[in-house]
Motif scaffolding. Structure first.
Motif, mmCIF file in Angstrom:
data_model
loop_
_atom_site.group_PDB
_atom_site.id
_atom_site.type_symbol
_atom_site.label_atom_id
_atom_site.label_comp_id
_atom_site.label_asym_id
_atom_site.label_seq_id
_atom_site.Cartn_x
_atom_site.Cartn_y
_atom_site.Cartn_z
ATOM 1 N N PRO A 12 64.786 -13.547 27.900
ATOM 2 C CA PRO A 12 64.231 -14.785 28.448
ATOM 3 C C PRO A 12 62.711 -14.710 28.539
ATOM 4 C CG PRO A 12 65.108 -13.434 30.202
ATOM 5 C CD PRO A 12 65.440 -12.724 28.915
ATOM 6 N N PHE A 13 62.086 -15.859 28.438
ATOM 7 C CA PHE A 13 60.636 -15.924 28.647
ATOM 8 C C PHE A 13 60.274 -17.283 29.213
ATOM 9 C CE2 PHE A 13 61.219 -17.523 24.365
ATOM 10 C CZ PHE A 13 60.356 -18.614 24.298
ATOM 11 N N VAL A 14 59.102 -17.340 29.790
ATOM 12 C CA VAL A 14 58.563 -18.575 30.356
ATOM 13 C C VAL A 14 57.621 -19.183 29.312
ATOM 14 C CG1 VAL A 14 57.153 -19.533 32.210
ATOM 15 C CG2 VAL A 14 58.732 -17.650 32.684
ATOM 16 N N GLU A 15 57.682 -20.479 29.143
ATOM 17 C CA GLU A 15 56.822 -21.135 28.176
ATOM 18 C C GLU A 15 55.366 -20.753 28.406
ATOM 19 O OE1 GLU A 15 55.668 -25.631 26.724
ATOM 20 O OE2 GLU A 15 57.533 -25.309 27.819
ATOM 21 N N GLY A 16 54.678 -20.408 27.335
ATOM 22 C CA GLY A 16 53.279 -19.998 27.414
ATOM 23 C C GLY A 16 53.079 -18.495 27.413
ATOM 24 N N GLN A 17 54.136 -17.736 27.663
ATOM 25 C CA GLN A 17 54.018 -16.273 27.665
ATOM 26 C C GLN A 17 53.871 -15.744 26.245
ATOM 27 O OE1 GLN A 17 57.587 -14.873 29.715
ATOM 28 N NE2 GLN A 17 56.287 -14.004 31.299
ATOM 29 N N VAL A 49 42.575 -6.273 20.850
ATOM 30 C CA VAL A 49 41.569 -5.379 20.293
ATOM 31 C C VAL A 49 42.200 -4.094 19.747
ATOM 32 C CG1 VAL A 49 39.500 -4.015 20.822
ATOM 33 C CG2 VAL A 49 39.765 -6.298 21.770
ATOM 34 N N CYS A 50 43.176 -3.569 20.437
ATOM 35 C CA CYS A 50 43.822 -2.329 19.998
ATOM 36 C C CYS A 50 45.083 -2.665 19.184
ATOM 37 C CB CYS A 50 44.157 -1.441 21.194
ATOM 38 S SG CYS A 50 45.558 -2.004 22.183
ATOM 39 N N PHE A 51 45.830 -1.649 18.814
ATOM 40 C CA PHE A 51 47.040 -1.843 18.021
ATOM 41 C C PHE A 51 48.260 -1.215 18.686
ATOM 42 C CE2 PHE A 51 43.473 -2.181 15.193
ATOM 43 C CZ PHE A 51 43.799 -3.261 14.394
ATOM 44 N N ASP A 52 48.222 -1.028 19.990
ATOM 45 C CA ASP A 52 49.314 -0.357 20.680
ATOM 46 C C ASP A 52 50.573 -1.206 20.800
ATOM 47 O OD1 ASP A 52 47.962 1.985 20.948
ATOM 48 O OD2 ASP A 52 47.613 1.816 23.093
ATOM 49 N N CYS A 53 50.463 -2.512 20.779
ATOM 50 C CA CYS A 53 51.619 -3.374 21.065
ATOM 51 C C CYS A 53 52.275 -3.964 19.815
ATOM 52 C CB CYS A 53 51.215 -4.489 22.023
ATOM 53 S SG CYS A 53 50.015 -5.663 21.354
ATOM 54 N N LEU A 54 52.127 -3.314 18.670
ATOM 55 C CA LEU A 54 52.640 -3.872 17.422
ATOM 56 C C LEU A 54 54.155 -4.057 17.417
ATOM 57 C CD1 LEU A 54 50.535 -1.926 14.785
ATOM 58 C CD2 LEU A 54 50.165 -4.242 15.664
ATOM 59 N N VAL A 55 54.578 -5.199 16.865
ATOM 60 C CA VAL A 55 55.999 -5.534 16.679
ATOM 61 C C VAL A 55 56.135 -6.279 15.351
ATOM 62 C CG1 VAL A 55 56.544 -5.702 19.153
ATOM 63 C CG2 VAL A 55 55.743 -7.723 17.935
ATOM 64 N N THR A 56 57.364 -6.491 14.933
ATOM 65 C CA THR A 56 57.654 -7.336 13.781
ATOM 66 C C THR A 56 58.174 -8.660 14.320
ATOM 67 O OG1 THR A 56 58.160 -5.441 12.380
ATOM 68 C CG2 THR A 56 59.060 -7.571 11.692
ATOM 69 N N VAL A 57 57.570 -9.762 13.882
ATOM 70 C CA VAL A 57 57.955 -11.088 14.357
ATOM 71 C C VAL A 57 58.461 -11.907 13.176
ATOM 72 C CG1 VAL A 57 57.169 -13.214 15.452
ATOM 73 C CG2 VAL A 57 56.264 -11.014 16.221
ATOM 74 N N ASN A 58 59.722 -12.315 13.246
ATOM 75 C CA ASN A 58 60.339 -13.103 12.183
ATOM 76 C C ASN A 58 60.108 -12.484 10.806
ATOM 77 O OD1 ASN A 58 61.330 -14.988 14.026
ATOM 78 N ND2 ASN A 58 59.482 -16.214 13.915
ATOM 79 N N GLY A 59 60.215 -11.147 10.747
ATOM 80 C CA GLY A 59 60.076 -10.424 9.485
ATOM 81 C C GLY A 59 58.661 -10.040 9.111
ATOM 82 N N ALA A 60 57.665 -10.483 9.853
ATOM 83 C CA ALA A 60 56.265 -10.144 9.575
ATOM 84 C C ALA A 60 55.855 -8.938 10.418
ATOM 85 C CB ALA A 60 55.359 -11.338 9.881
ATOM 86 N N PRO A 61 55.659 -7.766 9.791
ATOM 87 C CA PRO A 61 55.324 -6.554 10.549
ATOM 88 C C PRO A 61 53.869 -6.539 11.014
ATOM 89 C CG PRO A 61 55.318 -6.091 8.212
ATOM 90 C CD PRO A 61 55.764 -7.522 8.363
ATOM 91 N N GLY A 62 53.584 -5.651 11.959
ATOM 92 C CA GLY A 62 52.221 -5.410 12.401
ATOM 93 C C GLY A 62 51.597 -6.529 13.210
ATOM 94 N N ARG A 63 52.393 -7.285 13.913
ATOM 95 C CA ARG A 63 51.871 -8.361 14.754
ATOM 96 C C ARG A 63 51.594 -7.818 16.146
ATOM 97 N NH1 ARG A 63 52.863 -13.570 13.225
ATOM 98 N NH2 ARG A 63 51.094 -13.862 14.618
ATOM 99 N N ARG A 64 50.490 -8.208 16.723
ATOM 100 C CA ARG A 64 50.145 -7.775 18.082
ATOM 101 C C ARG A 64 50.913 -8.641 19.080
ATOM 102 N NH1 ARG A 64 44.910 -7.968 15.521
ATOM 103 N NH2 ARG A 64 44.159 -5.869 15.155
ATOM 104 N N ALA A 65 51.793 -8.001 19.832
ATOM 105 C CA ALA A 65 52.647 -8.722 20.784
ATOM 106 C C ALA A 65 51.839 -9.427 21.870
ATOM 107 C CB ALA A 65 53.656 -7.758 21.420
ATOM 108 N N CYS A 66 50.641 -8.930 22.144
ATOM 109 C CA CYS A 66 49.814 -9.550 23.182
ATOM 110 C C CYS A 66 49.165 -10.844 22.712
ATOM 111 C CB CYS A 66 48.752 -8.578 23.683
ATOM 112 S SG CYS A 66 47.457 -8.193 22.479
ATOM 113 N N LEU A 67 49.190 -11.125 21.412
ATOM 114 C CA LEU A 67 48.582 -12.336 20.873
ATOM 115 C C LEU A 67 49.591 -13.374 20.417
ATOM 116 C CD1 LEU A 67 45.681 -10.852 18.702
ATOM 117 C CD2 LEU A 67 45.567 -11.764 21.028
#
Length: 84
Positions: A12-17, A49-67
């Motif tokens: 679950p998430f809140v809109e805007g997160q 700025v950093c790369f610590d939070c990388l995830v794959t989003v809808n098949g696209a790797p290397g996305r920063r989860a904080c952005l």
């Protein structure tokens, strides 16, 4: 509250997160490890700025989860060794 899919499970998430904020809100502080040393990584700077939070989003790797804004039904895959 709406949901996205993280590692095959509904989250679950809140809109805007961001993806990172949604993960932290559910108690998940780390979602990948480094190749060398297998050190846990999650949000560090929180501003892309950093790369610590990388995830794959809808098949696209290397996305920063904080952005990346969480969206209903999006698929997020966390991982190990994606970066050092």
């Amino acid at each position: 509250m709406t949901e996205m899919i993280v590692d095959g499970r509904r989250l679950p998430f809140v809109e805007g997160q961001t993806v990172a904020a949604a993960l932290v809100a559910t108690g998940r502080l780390a979602w990948r490890t480094t190749r060398v040393g297998h050190r846990p990584r999650g949000v560090f700077c929180g501003i892309g700025v950093c790369f610590d939070c990388l995830v794959t989003v809808n098949g696209a790797p290397g996305r920063r989860a904080c952005l990346v804004r969480a969206r209903p039904g999006m698929t997020v895959t966390t991982g190990e060794g994606d970066d050092d």
